[in-house]
Design an enzyme around this catalytic site. Structure first.
Site, mmCIF file in Angstrom:
data_model
loop_
_atom_site.group_PDB
_atom_site.id
_atom_site.type_symbol
_atom_site.label_atom_id
_atom_site.label_comp_id
_atom_site.label_asym_id
_atom_site.label_seq_id
_atom_site.Cartn_x
_atom_site.Cartn_y
_atom_site.Cartn_z
ATOM 1 N N HIS A 194 4.688 -6.434 -4.343
ATOM 2 C CA HIS A 194 3.273 -6.703 -4.541
ATOM 3 C C HIS A 194 2.433 -5.479 -4.266
ATOM 4 C CE1 HIS A 194 2.380 -7.097 -0.160
ATOM 5 N NE2 HIS A 194 3.641 -7.473 -0.119
ATOM 6 N N TYR B 203 -11.614 -1.307 -0.419
ATOM 7 C CA TYR B 203 -11.680 -1.029 1.023
ATOM 8 C C TYR B 203 -10.428 -0.320 1.514
ATOM 9 C CZ TYR B 203 -8.410 -4.360 3.272
ATOM 10 O OH TYR B 203 -7.287 -4.992 3.735
ATOM 11 N N ARG B 204 -9.377 -0.324 0.691
ATOM 12 C CA ARG B 204 -8.074 0.197 1.106
ATOM 13 C C ARG B 204 -7.237 0.227 -0.154
ATOM 14 N NH1 ARG B 204 -4.437 -3.427 5.303
ATOM 15 N NH2 ARG B 204 -2.935 -1.855 5.880
ATOM 16 N N ASP C 94 -1.636 -11.435 8.272
ATOM 17 C CA ASP C 94 -0.842 -12.544 7.721
ATOM 18 C C ASP C 94 0.615 -12.455 8.163
ATOM 19 O OD1 ASP C 94 -2.776 -13.932 5.920
ATOM 20 O OD2 ASP C 94 -2.925 -11.908 5.117
ATOM 21 N N TYR D 203 0.828 -1.212 0.000
ATOM 22 C CA TYR D 203 0.000 0.000 0.000
ATOM 23 C C TYR D 203 0.862 1.263 0.000
ATOM 24 C CZ TYR D 203 -3.767 -3.233 1.083
ATOM 25 O OH TYR D 203 -4.670 -4.274 1.030
#
Ligand code: ADP
Length: 607
Positions: free
Chosen positions: A452, A533-534, A208, A147
């Protein structure tokens, strides 16, 4: 080529370093590190860099201003970002830039990093930023990987690394099952603290990977996998430094002498906590968190399903079970491509004869790899779940689940005794029991220099929606030649599809493909009524733009709050698409169709 120091240093541990690994995960972390550096081809530059100076301030004036800040915080707590950018890896992550950059790595960089030790010092930094009109960007741990990591949205912002010197667990209350944390407490550290104090009657909830901070993850509305997985819903009480330097305590914290700050989140009057999550309205310096009671037993279960078309009926089976709390934690349905990637090997290993045609993995290659390499054998969907409570209660719930899941022809319950000890199943088992892990890093080795970035739309828990999103994702990934790793995560009455695009961050073409694919999926999903959502820093303007009901009424509301709370526009400008007045309409926004121009700002406000 001799191995660099970053490749050979040992993994930092807790409690020596606030961001370290617990010793029970040290060997695993060392192996993970080896895997990361084995697949790394990107060289670390060695040249000294000129520090980026925030737009609108002269270099000399900026250096003088930093010196002044150093006098207040101690000069060793103000670091100019003029060294080579070192990516490190998960456990030794940088706070100067995004180590998984999707743009050129020099685009989203800090000019300097500062390390406050107290709420008062955070206030001092905020006042300083107002005086010099310097954009500041708070991080807690800076492991918001996928992010934007530790990177600021505005190039040359001064990053406030809260975690390094504010990492105290201020309180753990074993009777109320609550704690009060500073920003630098990781899930690893909180877990270790409970173990050290012998509090086995309380569980934490972990994402995670456990290296992020509880505060940072919670304010960004991250999730975990026990029944306390909605971290924002599980928090109670904040202390926040406002962009003009005042401090507030929310909920019961506003009542002097209260003893319910961590047990009753609302207090009296408007519930203000919400505006401090996924925003740029304040800097959180303390946060209360609730802890889950040990349920007195738990048992993981895993089912596999053979066909892609099983998705729709399965999701319709999951919905009532999840809403009825028979499925008690975030229900995860993962595609087989993820199980293959979680083996931790590069994708090239799965092409017969190394025959990689450059496109996305074909179904034939996927199923051949699953048959050959997975202990559970070939399948298309795998469900990972956990049942909580004593034996007799679990037995009842698991029987209901079994009867429902077996309505899908070919459904198979996996016997954990048939799996090797390092199978991904056991990592899911630990995480759903609140035991943090590091296993999830493995799939980042899928490509050299693996990075990622996520696409994560929210939808109803319905087979038709799951199918529509699956098709949207698959078609768009195929178009850009990207392997598709979908996982459906069912919250309670909605589900998120989480798709991680894994890309080679040293390859500009693969970065662009990932970005184009993401932008296209965001727009297509929004047209079907699905919103993220994000999201990653570079997609925030676009995603915020999809929430456009009523002529963009919600953004106008956010902008009014921003301008009222932050009149000089110094705090994390642009985060979550919210730009202060000083920046708006001056070319900072990055939407679809543009190519990163909004990192530096097109226009200038003068003076
Ligand atoms: P993590 O702790 O999971 O590594 P980060 O520290 O990177 O996560 O935080 C994620 C994002 O949330 C940051 O980029 C920042 O914008 C925001 N954030 C983190 N901590 C705070 C805080 N204490 N106050 C305000 N915003 C924060």
């Amino acid at each position: 080529m001799p191995l660099s120091q970053e490749a050979t240093s040992d993994v930092p541990t807790l409690p020596g370093t606030h961001s370290g690994i617990p010793t029970f995960l040290l060997e695993k972390a060392r192996k993970a590190k080896e895997g990361v550096f084995d697949t790394r081809t990107k060289p670390t530059k060695e040249r000294q860099r000129l520090p980026v100076v925030p737009l609108g301030i002269e270099r000399d004036e900026f250096m003088k201003a930093l010196k002044e800040l150093g006098e207040q915080l101690g000069e060793e707590h103000v670091e100019i970002n003029d060294k080579p950018l070192v990516d490190g890896w998960y456990m030794e992550h940088p706070n100067t830039h995004d180590m998984m950059t999707i743009l050129d790595e020099e685009e989203l960089v800090a000019s300097a990093v500062v390390y406050p030790s107290s709420t008062e010092e955070v206030q001092a930094i905020v006042l300083w930023a107002n005086k010099y009109r310097v954009p500041i960007f708070p991080i807690s741990m800076g492991r918001n990987l996928g992010y934007g990591g530790a990177a600021p949205r505005v190039r040359g912002s001064v990053t406030i690394d809260l975690g390094r010197r504010m990492s105290a667990i201020l309180d753990i209350n074993p009777e109320d099952y609550t704690c009060l944390l500073e920003p630098g407490v990781s899930f690893y550290a909180l877990y270790e603290a409970l173990q050290a104090r012998g509090y086995s009657h309380m569980w934490i909830d972990t994402p995670d990977l456990g290296g992020g901070s509880v505060v940072g993850n919670t304010v960004d509305r991250g999730v975990g996998y026990t029944p306390y997985g909605d971290h924002w819903a599980a928090h109670s009480g904040l202390e926040v430094v406002l962009p003009t330097g005042e401090v507030i305590r929310t909920g019961m914290g506003a009542l002097p002498g209260n003893n319910t700050w961590q047990t009753f989140p609302y207090g009296f009057g408007p519930y203000s906590d919400g505006i401090f999550s996924q925003s740029n309205f304040g800097i959180v310096t303390k946060m209360g968190m609730t802890l889950m009671p040990n349920p007195g037993g738990y048992e993981s279960f895993m089912y596999t399903f053979p066909h892609e078309a099983d998705l729709a009926p399965l999701i319709d089976i999951i919905r009532p079970l999840r809403i009825g709390n028979i499925l008690e934690n975030v229900a995860q349905l993962r595609h087989v491509t993820q199980a293959i990637a979680a083996l931790g090997q590069p994708r090239s290993d799965f092409f017969p004869g190394g025959d990689d045609d450059g496109g996305a993995l074909s179904d034939d290659v996927v199923h051949a790899a699953a048959t050959k390499h997975l202990a559970v054998g070939d399948h298309t969907w795998a469900y990972y779940g956990m049942s909580y409570g004593p034996d007799h209660i679990r037995k009842h719930k698991l029987a209901l689940v079994d009867a429902e899941f077996r309505k899908i022809p070919g459904a198979k319950k996996v016997d954990p005794a048939t799996l090797p000890a390092d199978d991904y199943y056991f990592a899911r088992d630990r995480i759903a029991a609140g035991i943090p892990d590091i296993h999830e890093l493995r799939w980042v080795n899928w490509t050299p220099n693996g990075a990622h970035v996520a696409f994560s739309p929210v939808s109803p828990i319905r087979g038709t929606d799951a199918t529509a999103l699956f098709k949207l994702g698959k078609d768009t990934h195929d178009k850009y030649g990207i392997d598709f790793f979908p996982a459906f995560c069912v919250g309670l009455r909605e589900m998120h599809l989480i798709v991680e695009i894994v890309f080679d961050r040293a390859d500009p073409e693969r970065r662009k493909a990932a970005m184009d694919c993401l932008r296209e999926m965001v727009d297509k999903a929004a047209r079907l009524g699905y919103g993220e959502y994000r999201t990653h820093l570079v997609l925030m303007d676009q995603v915020a733009g999809t929430y456009s009901w009523g002529g963009g009424a919600i953004m106008k509301f956010n902008e009014r709050i921003k301008d009222a709370l932050d009149p000089n526009g110094i705090l994390a400008p642009g985060r979550c698409g919210i730009w202060p007045e000083r920046y708006r309409g001056r070319g900072w926004e990055m939407g679809s169709g543009e190519d990163g121009g909004g990192v530096r700002g097109g226009g200038w406000w003068g003076g």
